[in-house]
Design an enzyme around this catalytic site. Structure first.
Site, PDB file in Angstrom:
ATOM      1  N   ARG A  35      -0.480  -8.654  -3.761  1.00  0.00           N
ATOM      2  CA  ARG A  35       0.178  -9.646  -2.477  1.00  0.00           C
ATOM      3  C   ARG A  35      -0.848 -10.753  -2.485  1.00  0.00           C
ATOM      4  O   ARG A  35      -2.001  -9.834  -2.115  1.00  0.00           O
ATOM      5  CB  ARG A  35       0.437  -8.680  -1.546  1.00  0.00           C
ATOM      6  CG  ARG A  35       1.141  -9.650  -0.223  1.00  0.00           C
ATOM      7  CD  ARG A  35       1.584  -7.889   0.557  1.00  0.00           C
ATOM      8  NE  ARG A  35       2.712  -7.737   1.076  1.00  0.00           N
ATOM      9  CZ  ARG A  35       3.753  -6.836   1.003  1.00  0.00           C
ATOM     10  NH1 ARG A  35       2.906  -6.204   1.172  1.00  0.00           N
ATOM     11  NH2 ARG A  35       4.813  -6.997   1.089  1.00  0.00           N
ATOM     12  N   THR A  36      -0.974 -12.095  -1.553  1.00  0.00           N
ATOM     13  CA  THR A  36      -1.772 -12.517  -1.008  1.00  0.00           C
ATOM     14  C   THR A  36      -1.388 -12.459   0.546  1.00  0.00           C
ATOM     15  O   THR A  36      -0.793 -12.055   1.214  1.00  0.00           O
ATOM     16  CB  THR A  36      -1.456 -14.197  -1.598  1.00  0.00           C
ATOM     17  OG1 THR A  36      -2.004 -14.271  -2.630  1.00  0.00           O
ATOM     18  CG2 THR A  36      -2.867 -14.865  -0.370  1.00  0.00           C
ATOM     19  N   HIS A  37      -2.803 -11.788   1.024  1.00  0.00           N
ATOM     20  CA  HIS A  37      -2.082 -11.110   2.919  1.00  0.00           C
ATOM     21  C   HIS A  37      -2.558 -12.626   3.889  1.00  0.00           C
ATOM     22  O   HIS A  37      -3.457 -13.457   3.220  1.00  0.00           O
ATOM     23  CB  HIS A  37      -3.046 -10.793   3.036  1.00  0.00           C
ATOM     24  CG  HIS A  37      -2.438  -9.082   2.542  1.00  0.00           C
ATOM     25  ND1 HIS A  37      -2.569  -8.254   1.342  1.00  0.00           N
ATOM     26  CD2 HIS A  37      -1.485  -8.599   3.933  1.00  0.00           C
ATOM     27  CE1 HIS A  37      -2.445  -7.333   1.337  1.00  0.00           C
ATOM     28  NE2 HIS A  37      -1.606  -7.036   2.723  1.00  0.00           N
TER      29      HIS A  37
ATOM     30  N   HIS B 141      -9.525  -6.125  -9.831  1.00  0.00           N
ATOM     31  CA  HIS B 141      -8.680  -5.041  -9.835  1.00  0.00           C
ATOM     32  C   HIS B 141      -7.296  -6.778  -9.958  1.00  0.00           C
ATOM     33  O   HIS B 141      -6.431  -7.080  -9.010  1.00  0.00           O
ATOM     34  CB  HIS B 141      -8.233  -5.486  -8.280  1.00  0.00           C
ATOM     35  CG  HIS B 141      -9.299  -3.550  -8.291  1.00  0.00           C
ATOM     36  ND1 HIS B 141     -10.389  -4.059  -8.496  1.00  0.00           N
ATOM     37  CD2 HIS B 141      -8.445  -2.355  -8.115  1.00  0.00           C
ATOM     38  CE1 HIS B 141     -11.176  -2.371  -8.226  1.00  0.00           C
ATOM     39  NE2 HIS B 141      -9.935  -1.488  -7.936  1.00  0.00           N
TER      40      HIS B 141
ATOM     41  N   ASN C  44      -0.022   5.353   8.881  1.00  0.00           N
ATOM     42  CA  ASN C  44      -1.117   5.919  10.278  1.00  0.00           C
ATOM     43  C   ASN C  44      -0.615   5.756  11.290  1.00  0.00           C
ATOM     44  O   ASN C  44       0.393   4.667  11.065  1.00  0.00           O
ATOM     45  CB  ASN C  44      -2.229   5.412  10.940  1.00  0.00           C
ATOM     46  CG  ASN C  44      -2.227   3.572  10.739  1.00  0.00           C
ATOM     47  OD1 ASN C  44      -2.263   3.040   8.870  1.00  0.00           O
ATOM     48  ND2 ASN C  44      -2.089   3.170  11.513  1.00  0.00           N
TER      49      ASN C  44
ATOM     50  N   SER D 104       1.849  -8.451   7.114  1.00  0.00           N
ATOM     51  CA  SER D 104       2.250  -8.088   5.994  1.00  0.00           C
ATOM     52  C   SER D 104       3.917  -8.815   6.319  1.00  0.00           C
ATOM     53  O   SER D 104       4.182  -8.573   7.587  1.00  0.00           O
ATOM     54  CB  SER D 104       2.684  -8.265   4.397  1.00  0.00           C
ATOM     55  OG  SER D 104       2.655  -6.616   4.175  1.00  0.00           O
TER      56      SER D 104
ATOM     57  N   SER E  29       0.891  -1.016  -0.071  1.00  0.00           N
ATOM     58  CA  SER E  29      -0.068   0.268   0.137  1.00  0.00           C
ATOM     59  C   SER E  29       0.656   1.208  -0.171  1.00  0.00           C
ATOM     60  O   SER E  29       1.212   1.615   0.594  1.00  0.00           O
ATOM     61  CB  SER E  29      -1.020  -0.041   1.319  1.00  0.00           C
ATOM     62  OG  SER E  29      -1.785  -0.976   1.842  1.00  0.00           O
TER      63      SER E  29
ATOM     64  N   GLU F  70      -5.181  -3.264  15.525  1.00  0.00           N
ATOM     65  CA  GLU F  70      -4.727  -3.877  16.703  1.00  0.00           C
ATOM     66  C   GLU F  70      -5.764  -3.139  17.918  1.00  0.00           C
ATOM     67  O   GLU F  70      -6.348  -2.228  17.439  1.00  0.00           O
ATOM     68  CB  GLU F  70      -3.726  -3.675  17.292  1.00  0.00           C
ATOM     69  CG  GLU F  70      -2.464  -4.217  16.520  1.00  0.00           C
ATOM     70  CD  GLU F  70      -2.225  -3.505  14.686  1.00  0.00           C
ATOM     71  OE1 GLU F  70      -2.422  -2.733  14.749  1.00  0.00           O
ATOM     72  OE2 GLU F  70      -1.631  -4.643  13.444  1.00  0.00           O
TER      73      GLU F  70
HETATM   74  I1  8IG Z   1      -2.020  -0.085   6.187  1.00  0.00           I
HETATM   75  O1  8IG Z   1      -2.201   0.070  12.054  1.00  0.00           O
HETATM   76  C1  8IG Z   1      -1.612  -0.034   7.966  1.00  0.00           C
HETATM   77  N1  8IG Z   1      -1.307  -1.584   7.944  1.00  0.00           N
HETATM   78  N2  8IG Z   1      -1.427  -4.263  11.816  1.00  0.00           N
HETATM   79  N3  8IG Z   1      -1.947  -1.790  12.087  1.00  0.00           N
HETATM   80  C2  8IG Z   1      -1.591  -3.192  11.439  1.00  0.00           C
HETATM   81  N4  8IG Z   1      -1.940  -3.536   9.931  1.00  0.00           N
HETATM   82  C3  8IG Z   1      -1.799  -1.568   9.094  1.00  0.00           C
HETATM   83  C4  8IG Z   1      -1.405  -0.620   9.787  1.00  0.00           C
HETATM   84  C5  8IG Z   1      -1.839  -0.779  11.587  1.00  0.00           C
HETATM   85  N5  8IG Z   1      -1.777   0.508   8.789  1.00  0.00           N
END
Ligand code: 8IG
Length: 277
Positions: free
Chosen positions: A97-99, A76, A240, A217, A44, A198
């Site tokens: 990507r596969t999560h 997509h 973030n 990931s 991302s 979380e």
């Molecule tokens: I973009 O705050 C992204 N991916 N676990 N926590 C987790 N994954 C994320 C976060 C986050 N922001």
């Protein structure tokens, strides 16, 4: 069955390395590039980097490569791109990507890494969008991954594979990245399973454990890359501050927007780093 796409990795009896070998043969045939030197997974916020790295010589839908399966979101479908850098390196750019949280199993999660290794790539660059724990960080900031804590309770390793994870995120490549951007900070990446973000208590736990970045990931992929003998560079875009570090609730929309806003700057950084490899 809606999810039973024709993917050989869905067969528990399949050998994942043999499937990766077949994927590498597909990639060579479809890109007309016999061997790649570097592989790069775009997470991302990192999507725009590919154009800056060099000349795209081939772009193929991931669905045409063995084991990659269908895209999570219809319309997509991720692509694989082969790029030639000004210094003559062949870069395989993995846009799909596969999560782990998709629930297809760890073999599917690390297939792109194993396929990249089978194409000949000796360097694996893993990028992601993630939450930040360090209060000196803000949205839009790229950071190097120095190490990880795998909180998924999963592993891509099968059987008694007691592999060493010292210097997993190569000191040499982190130093190389800092020749492009000297002030680049680094931190320990904690992989949670997701897909929920979380709780603030989980973030406090990650911080107490020595973590600085939270994401969904990369750690499992890095383990598979090390198993394959690749040298690894990890880069997180902090989109973030982690839950409880930022006082307002996390919004997926804001996270995506922060990623888009940072894209031009971090793409240049990534292109600079890969260009120097
Ligand atoms: I973009 O705050 C992204 N991916 N676990 N926590 C987790 N994954 C994320 C976060 C986050 N922001």
């Amino acid at each position: 069955m809606p999810n039973a796409i024709d993917n050989p990795l869905n067969d528990p009896a399949a050998d994942p390395f043999e499937v990766a070998q077949r994927a590498a043969e597909d990639i060579a045939r479809l890109t007309h590039v016999d061997q790649h030197d570097i592989a790069l997974t775009l997470g991302s916020g990192w999507g725009k980097a590919a154009e800056l790295i060099g000349q795209t010589t081939a772009e193929i839908p991931a669905t045409q490569v063995t084991g990659f399966g269908a895209a999570a979101v219809v319309g997509h479908a991720g692509t694989l791109r082969s790029i030639l850098t000004p210094r003559g390196k062949r870069v395989l750019v993995i846009g799909s990507r596969t999560h782990f949280y998709e629930g297809h199993g760890v073999r599917r999660v690390v297939h792109s890494v194993r396929a990249a290794a089978a194409t000949g790539a000796r360097i694996m660059v893993l990028t992601n969008g993630a939450g930040g724990i360090k209060t000196t960080w803000g949205p839009g900031q790229p950071v190097l991954i120095s190490d990880h804590i795998n909180l998924t309770a999963a592993t891509p390793l099968e059987g008694p594979r007691f592999i060493d994870l010292t210097d997993l995120y190569s000191t040499r490549l982190r130093d190389l990245a800092r020749t492009i951007q000297p002030a680049l900070d680094e931190g320990v990446y904690c992989q949670f399973s997701g897909p929920q973000y979380e709780t603030p208590a989980e973030v406090r736990m990650a911080k107490a454990f020595g973590g600085h970045i939270v994401g969904m990931s990369t750690a499992l992929e890095a383990i598979a890359a090390r198993e394959a003998g690749m040298e690894i560079l990890g880069l997180s875009l902090i989109t973030n501050l982690a839950a409880g570090i930022q006082t307002t609730p996390l919004s997926h929309k804001e996270v995506i927007e922060a990623g888009h806003a940072a894209e031009p700057v971090i793409s240049g950084l990534l292109a600079g780093i890969v260009g120097a490899m």
